[in-house]
Design a protein around this motif. Structure first.
Motif, PDB file in Angstrom:
ATOM      1  N   ILE A 123       9.517   5.436  -3.532  1.00  0.00           N
ATOM      2  CA  ILE A 123       8.236   6.077  -4.147  1.00  0.00           C
ATOM      3  C   ILE A 123       7.437   5.057  -4.479  1.00  0.00           C
ATOM      4  O   ILE A 123       6.258   5.178  -4.362  1.00  0.00           O
ATOM      5  N   ASN A 124       7.755   3.770  -4.965  1.00  0.00           N
ATOM      6  CA  ASN A 124       6.785   2.581  -5.338  1.00  0.00           C
ATOM      7  C   ASN A 124       6.516   2.056  -4.022  1.00  0.00           C
ATOM      8  O   ASN A 124       7.248   0.565  -3.970  1.00  0.00           O
ATOM      9  N   ASP A 125       5.817   2.221  -3.280  1.00  0.00           N
ATOM     10  CA  ASP A 125       5.509   1.629  -2.054  1.00  0.00           C
ATOM     11  C   ASP A 125       4.271   0.771  -2.520  1.00  0.00           C
ATOM     12  O   ASP A 125       4.056   0.671  -3.688  1.00  0.00           O
ATOM     13  N   THR A 126       3.809  -0.129  -1.596  1.00  0.00           N
ATOM     14  CA  THR A 126       2.606  -1.015  -1.893  1.00  0.00           C
ATOM     15  C   THR A 126       1.283  -0.640  -1.006  1.00  0.00           C
ATOM     16  O   THR A 126       1.184  -0.406   0.144  1.00  0.00           O
ATOM     17  N   GLY A 127       0.271  -0.676  -1.927  1.00  0.00           N
ATOM     18  CA  GLY A 127      -0.889  -0.682  -1.218  1.00  0.00           C
ATOM     19  C   GLY A 127      -1.783   0.497  -1.656  1.00  0.00           C
ATOM     20  O   GLY A 127      -0.937   1.459  -1.844  1.00  0.00           O
ATOM     21  N   ASP A 128      -3.027   0.552  -1.647  1.00  0.00           N
ATOM     22  CA  ASP A 128      -3.831   1.758  -1.983  1.00  0.00           C
ATOM     23  C   ASP A 128      -5.208   1.702  -1.299  1.00  0.00           C
ATOM     24  O   ASP A 128      -6.038   0.727  -1.528  1.00  0.00           O
ATOM     25  N   PHE A 129      -5.196   2.325  -0.122  1.00  0.00           N
ATOM     26  CA  PHE A 129      -6.303   2.466   0.806  1.00  0.00           C
ATOM     27  C   PHE A 129      -7.204   3.636   1.061  1.00  0.00           C
ATOM     28  O   PHE A 129      -7.678   3.753   2.212  1.00  0.00           O
ATOM     29  N   ALA A 130      -7.488   4.303   0.197  1.00  0.00           N
ATOM     30  CA  ALA A 130      -8.272   5.396   0.185  1.00  0.00           C
ATOM     31  C   ALA A 130      -9.714   5.138   0.693  1.00  0.00           C
ATOM     32  O   ALA A 130     -10.376   4.055   0.139  1.00  0.00           O
ATOM     33  N   THR A 131     -10.363   5.683   1.621  1.00  0.00           N
ATOM     34  CA  THR A 131     -11.536   5.287   1.952  1.00  0.00           C
ATOM     35  C   THR A 131     -12.384   6.258   3.031  1.00  0.00           C
ATOM     36  O   THR A 131     -11.549   7.186   3.659  1.00  0.00           O
ATOM     37  N   ASN A 132     -13.438   6.168   3.120  1.00  0.00           N
ATOM     38  CA  ASN A 132     -14.064   7.112   3.988  1.00  0.00           C
ATOM     39  C   ASN A 132     -13.886   6.451   5.302  1.00  0.00           C
ATOM     40  O   ASN A 132     -14.375   5.134   5.383  1.00  0.00           O
ATOM     41  N   VAL A 133     -13.976   6.929   6.451  1.00  0.00           N
ATOM     42  CA  VAL A 133     -13.882   6.378   7.852  1.00  0.00           C
ATOM     43  C   VAL A 133     -14.617   7.103   8.981  1.00  0.00           C
ATOM     44  O   VAL A 133     -14.867   8.344   8.892  1.00  0.00           O
ATOM     45  N   VAL A 134     -14.774   6.355   9.861  1.00  0.00           N
ATOM     46  CA  VAL A 134     -15.315   6.712  11.215  1.00  0.00           C
ATOM     47  C   VAL A 134     -14.469   5.938  11.979  1.00  0.00           C
ATOM     48  O   VAL A 134     -14.396   4.793  12.370  1.00  0.00           O
TER      49      VAL A 134
END
Length: 365
Positions: free
Chosen positions: A162-173
């Motif tokens: 549940i408690n993974d590491t990282g947060d990488f939300a972003t707009n992408v191409v």
């Protein structure tokens, strides 16, 4: 002709006309059953054709309820310690979530046209919130929209905890390439997110990755360029399917930090960027999933970095009935910083431990 003969002839004529009309009567056919949902199995289970189109649609998601205690909590399944509100509290936390997801697929002359969306509605400790977590369009190998960074999605998350590491939300191409023989690759131009992660010029962040997948597992590597800080980070990962029941992984990361050091933060605890979300130059992760039986799985993840930060997460996931899983997890986060001051979260950077647990009920559909 007498009256009796006339009456008999009239009756015979009337009977003949009535019979002819009866023979010509219209018979109403029984209605055929309408096929309201036509199954589309081209893209996997759960898809159906949108009536009147060649578009296949799938609707799904989950309803989740979490109860956590102690200093290690869960708010998005990404960090080892719950810093969502900038503090750590020794108390109970409860969170309910509805996640609604849609998938579409359609074949075109330029390849498969796909979309994916996910919207989350949360009720956490008395507060409501909602977010659009995913909304992308993909034609062939080209994907545009909101996703998580290929630095995370292409190489894989660090374990089934549940408690993974990282947060990488972003707009992408992005562009994905699949050679069809186990080799695949990705190139992604990304916007980043957050106060220091979003690009501050016309130059995007850039991520590239390659992967080799076979029946025994996979080898993956990704490299990212952070255009804000002009820094580079990379990760390599090995996944091994040791048996039908046991899966293992080990991953190592390295990143430059010449332009990240901030004197207001404890070093090396405060030298994170959008991609290098660990302390110091290097970090390692390892983990395993063991299928105990058809209903029960054990998951483990450990991590350590140059900033002397150690994380441990272990859980047992049990499928009560198909579609309903209960997960019990215990987490421990420890840092051994020798410097004074504050780290990147605003929390004192001296030596500390955080221990907690979480109980999750999730109904997936």
């Amino acid at each position: 002709m007498n009256i009796k003969s006339l009456l008999l002839g009239s009756a015979a004529a009337l009977a003949a006309v009535t019979g002819a009309r009866a023979a010509d009567a219209v018979v109403v056919a029984e209605p055929e059953p309408a096929e309201y949902v036509k199954i589309c199995d081209v893209y996997g289970a759960g898809y159906f054709y949108i009536p009147g189109t060649e578009i296949c649609l799938r609707i799904g998601g989950y309803v989740r309820w979490d109860a956590s205690a102690g200093q290690v909590g869960s708010f998005d399944g990404r960090r080892a310690v719950d810093h969502e509100d900038g503090s750590i509290n020794d108390t109970w936390h409860k969170k309910a979530r509805l996640s609604l997801r849609t998938w579409t697929g359609q074949e075109t002359e330029l390849g498969t046209l796909k979309t994916y969306t996910e919207t989350r509605f949360n009720y956490s400790d008395g507060s409501n919130s909602s977010s659009l977590n995913f909304a992308w369009i993909q034609l062939g190998g080209l994907r545009v929209g909101k996703d998580e960074s290929a630095f995370d999605t292409f190489i894989g998350y660090a374990g089934n905890v549940i408690n993974d590491t990282g947060d990488f939300a972003t707009n992408v191409v992005q562009y994905y390439f699949d050679a069809g023989n186990g080799f695949s690759a990705v190139v992604s131009l990304e916007e980043g997110s957050g106060t220091v992660g979003t690009i501050d010029s016309y130059v995007p962040h850039v991520v590239g990755g390659v992967k080799y997948t076979q029946g025994w597992g996979a080898i993956t590597g990704v490299v990212a360029y952070d255009s804000n800080y002009e820094e580079v980070a990379g990760k390599v990962r090995l996944d091994v399917k040791a048996s039908d029941a046991l899966s293992l992984f080990i991953m190592a990361g390295y990143g430059t930090n010449d332009n990240l050091n901030d004197p207001t933060y404890a070093i090396p605890a405060g030298d994170r960027s959008f991609y290098k979300q660990w302390g110091g130059n290097w970090a390692v992760w390892g983990g395993a999933t063991y299928i105990l039986n058809e209903k029960t799985a054990f998951n483990l993840q450990v991590s350590y970095d140059e900033a002397k930060e150690f994380g441990l997460a272990a859980n047992v996931a049990y499928k009560i009935v198909p579609g309903l899983t209960i997960t019990a997890e215990v987490d421990w986060a420890h840092n051994d910083h020798d410097s004074n001051g504050y780290d990147w979260t605003g929390i004192p950077a001296g030596k500390s431990n955080a221990v907690g647990g979480i109980l999750r009920f999730q109904r997936s559909f």
